[in-house]
Design an enzyme around this catalytic site. Structure first.
Site, PDB file in Angstrom:
ATOM      1  N   ASP A 276       9.627   2.954   1.676  1.00 25.63           N
ATOM      2  CA  ASP A 276       8.435   3.734   1.995  1.00 25.63           C
ATOM      3  C   ASP A 276       8.183   3.625   3.495  1.00 25.63           C
ATOM      4  OD1 ASP A 276       5.917   4.744   2.479  1.00 25.63           O
ATOM      5  OD2 ASP A 276       4.972   3.805   0.745  1.00 25.63           O
TER       6      ASP A 276
ATOM      7  N   LYS B 288       2.893  11.498   6.771  1.00 25.97           N
ATOM      8  CA  LYS B 288       2.066  11.302   7.957  1.00 25.97           C
ATOM      9  C   LYS B 288       2.612  12.035   9.180  1.00 25.97           C
ATOM     10  CE  LYS B 288      -0.179   7.078   6.342  1.00 25.97           C
ATOM     11  NZ  LYS B 288      -1.387   7.754   5.860  1.00 25.97           N
TER      12      LYS B 288
ATOM     13  N   PHE C 269       0.861  -1.178   0.000  1.00 29.24           N
ATOM     14  CA  PHE C 269       0.000   0.000   0.000  1.00 29.24           C
ATOM     15  C   PHE C 269       0.899   1.229   0.000  1.00 29.24           C
ATOM     16  CE2 PHE C 269      -2.373   3.540   1.655  1.00 29.24           C
ATOM     17  CZ  PHE C 269      -3.546   3.478   0.917  1.00 29.24           C
TER      18      PHE C 269
END
Length: 405
Positions: A232, A261, A147
């Site tokens: 990531d 984030k 994801f």
């Protein structure tokens, strides 16, 4: 006439969203109106312990005083110039973020998906300019069940059909291999490979932690094969696993690091591509950009986030409290929990389907005053703010035990 929000109940507000908001989310039926630290409060004043922390965007809790102060201070001075001009906050942000991560240069963006897209562009440009891959032939190897975001390019290499169906045609140039399989990765990498892009821990898939040695193996393979290792760390980074970066558990330094984030402190969207100089150095004026990327407000908040991480306090808290989380979940195995995976303050918990789906368990926990989020099937994710106390964490585990019973 629409009533002011403060006079509308949670049920009123949930119903009001239906006709006017795109139905791309299926939230739990709670309407948050206030928050501080590890706690949120709904419109009616009911309090909930936040055990999701915005998928790690709230690593430092809601409204952390140092981050709120940095934002307020910057709001009174300057919020946006675009990158058409320099601003006085960007250099320090880039300097300190590069030093924190052990890399050289920073490309500031806004969202995590933007960071991934930017990382893909940089890898391809590097492949053509430095590696010598023929124009238009660069490939990137990714892992199944990944994801990385929801743009059309990113869903092109997703294996989640819910994310893909109806959004084609898809972007070519990607090869998908099983996660945690070095042999498959070796077979997929060739002279056209610009990069291997992986999550050090797969979050959306259910907090899937690879075998010890996998990340070091990826690093060795990419170095030997002459391609980039892109990590990531948008969910796994910035303290969540007990280290600043999850790759540090294997003493690995990637060529390119994707952050987001928590970098925005739960206040503004901030993301970044951080890389070696010879990699990010392939970009030249006009080849890539973002109106809001590197804006002064984002840079001020991002710098304050880096300051918090420089102390090591939050990494230590994630490590120490992670033991409580792991031990508490271990006690629930065989008592409604089939198994779990955890690292630091992050866990994927597989609930016995006979007890309920992940969604149903999340709704039961909500009624007990604890907010979590399900993922596939009967798996729920636990990722509380790193500011949570041992008492609060044990309380959340107690609520989980209760709903499983």
């Amino acid at each position: 006439m629409t009533a002011p929000a403060r006079t509308r109940t949670s049920d009123d507000l949930i119903r009001a969203e239906g006709p006017v908001l795109a139905h791309n989310y299926h939230p739990l039926p709670v309407v948050v109106a206030r928050a501080e630290g590890t706690w949120v409060e709904d419109v009616e004043g009911r309090r909930y312990l936040d055990m999701l922390a915005g998928y790690s965007a709230l690593n430092f809790g809601h409204r952390h005083p140092a981050l709120i102060e940095a934002a307020h201070r910057q709001l009174d001075l300057l919020t946006l110039t675009s990158r058409a001009f320099h601003n006085d906050r960007l250099a320090e942000f880039a300097e300190r973020l590069a030093e924190l991560t052990g890399l050289d240069m920073v490309l500031p963006m806004n969202t995590g998906a933007e960071a991934v897209e930017s990382g893909i562009k940089v890898a391809r440009k590097w492949a053509y300019d430095v590696k010598g891959v023929p124009a238009g032939q660069a490939t990137i190897v990714v892992a199944a069940e990944n994801f990385h975001g929801r743009t059309t390019t990113i869903v092109s290499f997703s294996t989640d059909e819910t994310a893909r169906e109806g959004f084609g045609p898809f972007t070519p140039g990607f090869r998908i291999v099983p996660y945690n399989d070095l042999d498959a990765l070796e077979a997929a990498v060739d002279e056209t490979t610009a990069a291997v892009l992986i999550e050090p821990i797969q979050g959306e898939a259910g907090v899937i932690i690879p075998d010890s040695g996998y990340l070091a193996g990826v690093r060795e393979l990419t170095r030997r094969k002459g391609c980039l290792f892109i990590a990531d760390e948008i969910q796994s980074g910035l303290g969540r696993t007990g280290r600043t970066l999850a790759v540090e558990h294997e003493d690995v330094v990637p060529d390119v690091l994707l952050l987001g984030k928590a970098l925005g402190g739960g206040i503004v969207p901030v993301s970044a591509v951080v890389a070696r100089r010879e990699v990010l150095g392939v970009l030249h004026p006009g080849e890539h950009g973002s109106t809001f990327g590197g804006n002064p407000l984002a840079a001020a908040v991002g710098t304050a986030v880096v300051e918090l991480l420089e102390t090591g306090e939050f990494q230590r808290r994630a490590t120490e409290l992670g033991v409580i989380l792991r031990d508490g979940l271990t006690e629930l195995v065989g008592r409604g929990v089939l198994g779990f995976r955890s690292r630091g303050l992050w866990a994927g918990v597989d609930v016995d389907p006979a007890i309920g789906t992940g969604r149903e368990v999340s709704e039961r926990l909500m009624r007990e005053g604890v907010l979590v989020k399900d993922t596939h099937g009967s798996t729920i994710r636990l990722a509380p703010p790193l500011t949570i106390t041992a008492e609060e964490l044990r309380s959340a585990l107690g609520a989980l035990e209760k709903v499983l019973a």
